[in-house]
Write a protein that holds these residues in place. Structure first.
Motif, short mmCIF file in Angstrom:
data_model
loop_
_atom_site.label_atom_id
_atom_site.label_comp_id
_atom_site.label_asym_id
_atom_site.label_seq_id
_atom_site.Cartn_x
_atom_site.Cartn_y
_atom_site.Cartn_z
N ALA A 133 -5.03 3.86 6.98
CA ALA A 133 -4.84 2.49 6.48
C ALA A 133 -4.25 2.46 5.08
O ALA A 133 -3.73 1.43 4.64
CB ALA A 133 -6.17 1.74 6.50
N LEU A 134 -4.31 3.58 4.36
CA LEU A 134 -3.73 3.65 3.02
C LEU A 134 -2.20 3.65 3.04
O LEU A 134 -1.57 3.40 2.03
CB LEU A 134 -4.24 4.91 2.29
CG LEU A 134 -5.70 4.90 1.85
CD1 LEU A 134 -6.11 6.28 1.33
CD2 LEU A 134 -5.93 3.84 0.77
N ILE A 135 -1.61 3.97 4.21
CA ILE A 135 -0.15 4.07 4.31
C ILE A 135 0.43 2.78 4.90
O ILE A 135 0.06 2.37 6.00
CB ILE A 135 0.28 5.27 5.18
CG1 ILE A 135 -0.28 6.57 4.59
CG2 ILE A 135 1.80 5.35 5.29
CD1 ILE A 135 0.01 7.80 5.42
N VAL A 137 -0.21 4.34 -0.31
CA VAL A 137 1.16 4.83 -0.10
C VAL A 137 2.02 3.75 0.56
O VAL A 137 1.59 3.11 1.52
CB VAL A 137 1.18 6.09 0.79
CG1 VAL A 137 2.62 6.58 0.99
CG2 VAL A 137 0.33 7.20 0.18
N VAL A 138 3.23 3.58 0.02
CA VAL A 138 4.24 2.74 0.68
C VAL A 138 5.32 3.69 1.19
O VAL A 138 6.02 4.33 0.40
CB VAL A 138 4.84 1.72 -0.30
CG1 VAL A 138 5.93 0.91 0.41
CG2 VAL A 138 3.76 0.80 -0.85
N LEU A 139 5.44 3.82 2.51
CA LEU A 139 6.41 4.72 3.12
C LEU A 139 7.60 3.90 3.60
O LEU A 139 7.48 3.10 4.53
CB LEU A 139 5.76 5.48 4.28
CG LEU A 139 6.62 6.50 5.02
CD1 LEU A 139 7.15 7.58 4.08
CD2 LEU A 139 5.84 7.13 6.17
N TYR A 187 3.20 10.60 11.80
CA TYR A 187 2.94 12.00 11.48
C TYR A 187 1.54 12.16 10.90
O TYR A 187 0.80 13.08 11.27
CB TYR A 187 3.99 12.48 10.47
CG TYR A 187 3.83 13.91 10.00
CD1 TYR A 187 4.26 14.97 10.78
CD2 TYR A 187 3.27 14.19 8.75
CE1 TYR A 187 4.12 16.28 10.34
CE2 TYR A 187 3.14 15.49 8.31
CZ TYR A 187 3.56 16.53 9.10
OH TYR A 187 3.43 17.83 8.66
N THR A 188 1.17 11.24 10.02
CA THR A 188 -0.19 11.26 9.46
C THR A 188 -1.21 11.01 10.55
O THR A 188 -2.26 11.68 10.60
CB THR A 188 -0.32 10.21 8.34
OG1 THR A 188 0.49 10.61 7.23
CG2 THR A 188 -1.77 10.07 7.89
#
Length: 724
Positions: A388-390, A348-350, A364-365
């Motif tokens: 780490a995925l974000i 994910v790219v936020l 938040y995550t």
């Protein structure tokens, strides 16, 4: 081995018989004619040969142990079928009773899921061993289908666990438990790590317990915790119906009441008479209309959706998985979308305007993951991998490589158009671009895209991590490949997708708005706000319309309404005026009370956190409506439900809704339509289309054209049709 269709019989050298359930007509074992005939033959054979049999193991050849009742047959049961239905239920119970009173030890070796009737089979065995299968679920979820466990489940759990534990932990909650939880509750006795160990444990238990009996068949047995006649238990008995009434808020949920009655009444008589009591209550529910609504919505409609009825053909568009998702906007919605995506293993790219805002969104995550770790639901290492995925960023260049981008920015056409262009400048041509807008038409937003065929709506609901639904909206130029990918992504993040066509407010927001406005209309008419909120609760809605508007914020509601008026005026149309409009304007302009965010709306939000109706609303209440009569209160409930269903029927007539299943599931999972209705279109079936049209016309004559039924309903009534 003896050939009994649906039940394989194998006897070993020690005289232990293994009964393997295997319905050749179905992917799963269910309580259908095949099973009943097999069980009848098997029990008869066991009685004939019990002298040489040492024990019995009941297991399954399917992936699951036993799926439960035959819902296809159950949904067809009508009041006139009650005598025959009750007789068939009694015959099934007699067979299970024959198994447990055979005089030989019986063990259930559960290789997979045992829900409802499946668990009831296991409960009729003397000992239950489950394979430690992480996908397996155990429980009696019948209450969620408007039913009660009808094959002895209520009577046996009460006698195993005690009245209170059976009701609170198994029967009224209807939880689907993983194996460890099921063992801790007491509906499973032992766990095995492999199929071989499970069968070995089953045989060992039989050898060690040659004279096994059910506890309730032993001399001197007493129900754990006491029966209703036990003085200490009797003191607390009045609290049971009071607590139940508090939980269901007076709404139309006959199943929990029937479960409570069955448990209490059954505990006061012997086991076999208790089974008769359970059978009568089960028959009443199964032949009633409410269970039909539950079964249609939560089994048939939901199954239809999750199997892809609204998805383009998998042969043309194979199942797709997103590998990298961009989320624009790290606010409440964006951060939730980032969380559910990362939890499904997607990179994910936020992105937000500032790196600080993006990092807050990622936080938040972190917060939700920390909570899971603290409750033992996830290891620290696994949580760190998900986090780490974000990647939090404020640089659009970081979106390169994304196969899906979801914008969750401010509800402004200009802002949405700007981010669309910036995203497409750095992403590949195959990118799917989705908008999380709740009201703005997708076709209009797609004009900012150079590839409108790849543009689609993905409308999430708040809070994203808890709400199960995503509304997929197809614009005029959205192609089937884009729809297929969007549908697959929603399933990938373990949400339920409904698919609708483009419209102002789409389906969920459009219908949801009518519920809220009708509540304010009632206040404008002079009704007590407490009566309005209570009417919503007793209709089965989770939250009252005034409380919801405070959450949404009346300024936002008004802004959407005014934008809609401008847009419609450009088309030579207008929004029909409702009394609610002026009252909301007054709340915003004169009283400066737009909602919860500002701490002031229809409710006050004091520091202690317990909200209460604003005393100033008394100025709208008229003396004749301060305490509504029973007839008036019933009509309030009716209006809140009719208003939604009428608008849903309009959406269906206009082609906004593509299927009845999407309407019913979308209304329950997304809007909170009273589950007992089966959804907004099923509610019309429940009332009867002709009767619904007649009553809608009466409401329209009394309260305005907003209640006028669309022509579709009039045509259906004339032809005797229903929503299928």
């Amino acid at each position: 081995m003896t050939d009994i269709i649906g039940m394989h019989w194998a006897e070993d050298a020690d005289g232990i018989v293994t009964l393997t359930m295997d319905d050749p007509t179905s992917e799963a074992n269910i309580m259908n004619d095949v099973f009943e005939k097999a069980l009848t033959q098997t029990v008869a054979k066991l009685k004939e040969e019990k002298a040489r049999i040492k024990g019995i193991i009941v297991t399954s050849a399917k992936k699951t142990f036993f799926a439960g009742g035959d819902l296809t047959a159950l949904i067809q049961a009508k009041p006139e079928h009650a005598p025959i239905f009750e007789q068939k239920v009694s015959e099934l119970k007699a067979l299970l009773r024959g198994l447990e009173t055979l005089g030989k030890p019986v063990v259930a070796a559960m290789n997979g899921t045992a829900l409802g009737g499946g668990l009831e089979i296991a409960l009729s065995c003397h000992h239950r061993i489950a394979l430690n299968n992480p996908k397996a679920e155990f429980g009696l979820p019948e209450v969620s289908l408007g039913l009660l466990p009808g094959a002895g489940g209520v009577i046996r759990t009460v006698r195993m666990l005690g009245i209170q534990n059976a009701l609170m932990n198994v029967l009224l909650k209807g939880d689907r438990m993983k194996v460890a939880k099921a063992k801790s509750v007491g509906i499973i006795d032992d766990i095995a790590e492999t199929p071989e160990e499970m069968m070995a444990k089953a045989k060992a238990w039989i050898v060690a317990n040659p004279s096994a009996q059910q506890p309730w068949d032993k001399q001197g047995y007493k129900i754990p915790g006491g029966s209703p006649s036990t003085p200490s238990f009797a003191m607390n008995l009045p609290a049971f119906p009071a607590n139940l009434q508090k939980q269901i808020k007076g709404a139309n949920y006959p199943a929990p009441k029937a479960i409570l009655c069955t448990a209490i009444e059954g505990a006061q008589v012997d086991f076999d008479n208790a089974l008769k009591i359970e059978g009568r209550y089960f028959t009443s529910l199964a032949c009633g209309k409410e269970s039909k609504n539950f079964i249609k919505a939560f089994f048939f409609d939901l199954q239809k959706i999750n199997k892809g009825a609204s998805r383009p053909s998998k042969e043309t568009y194979p199942v797709w998985k997103s590998k990298k998702v961009g989320v624009l906007g790290a606010g409440m919605m964006g951060q939730g979308i980032a969380y559910v995506s990362a939890m499904s293993g997607i990179e994910v790219v936020l992105l937000d305007m500032s790196l600080e805002a993006a990092e807050r969104g990622k936080g938040y995550t972190q917060k939700l993951l920390d909570k899971r770790v603290s409750k033992g639901r996830m290891t620290k290492e696994a949580a760190a991998e998900k986090l780490a995925l974000i990647k939090a960023t404020n640089d659009f260049a970081d979106l390169a490589g994304c196969d899906l981008v979801i914008e969750a920015v401010f509800e402004s056409r200009e802002i949405k158009a700007d981010v669309t262009k910036k995203v497409e400048a750095v992403c590949d041509a195959e990118l799917v671009f989705a908008s999380n807008t709740s009201t703005l038409p997708i076709t209009g937003l797609a004009t900012a895209s150079v590839r409108p065929q790849n543009f689609i709506g993905l409308h999430f609901f708040s809070p994203v991590d808890k709400m199960p639904l995503v509304e997929i909206i197809c614009g005029e130029k959205t192609n089937d490949e884009t729809l297929a990918k969007a549908f697959d992504y929603v399933l990938q993040i373990k949400k339920t997708p409904i698919v609708v066509n483009d419209s102002r407010g789409f389906f969920t927001s459009r219908v949801f708005g009518t519920f809220c406005m009708e509540g304010v209309n009632m206040l404008a008419e002079g009704f007590n706000p407490l009566s309005i909120e209570q009417a919503a609760a007793q209709a089965g809605m989770p939250v009252g319309p005034l409380a919801i508007l405070d959450e949404v914020n009346m300024e936002l509601t008004r802004k959407v309404r005014k934008q809609t008026q401008i847009d419609l005026a450009a088309e030579g149309k207008e929004i029909p005026t409702e009394p609610a409009f002026a009252l909301i304007d007054k709340m915003c302009d004169e009283f400066k009370r737009p909602g919860k965010k500002e701490g002031m709306g229809f409710y006050d939000y004091p520091a202690d956190g317990k909200k209460r109706i604003w005393s100033g609303l008394s100025q709208f209440v008229t003396a004749d409506k301060k305490q509504p009569s029973t007839v008036e209160f019933t009509e309030l409930k009716e209006r809140l439900l009719y208003r939604q269903s009428i608008e849903a029927a309009r959406c269906y007539q206009e082609g906004v809704l593509r299927s009845v299943a999407d309407a019913n599931i979308g209304s329950i999972f997304g809007i909170g339509m009273a589950p007992w209705t089966g959804g907004q279109l099923q509610y019309i079936n429940y009332i009867g289309v002709a009767e619904f049209v007649k009553r809608a016309d009466e409401l329209a004559a009394k309260f305005g054209e907003r209640f006028a039924p669309p022509q579709l309903l009039r045509d259906m009534a004339a032809k005797g049709e229903t929503f299928q």
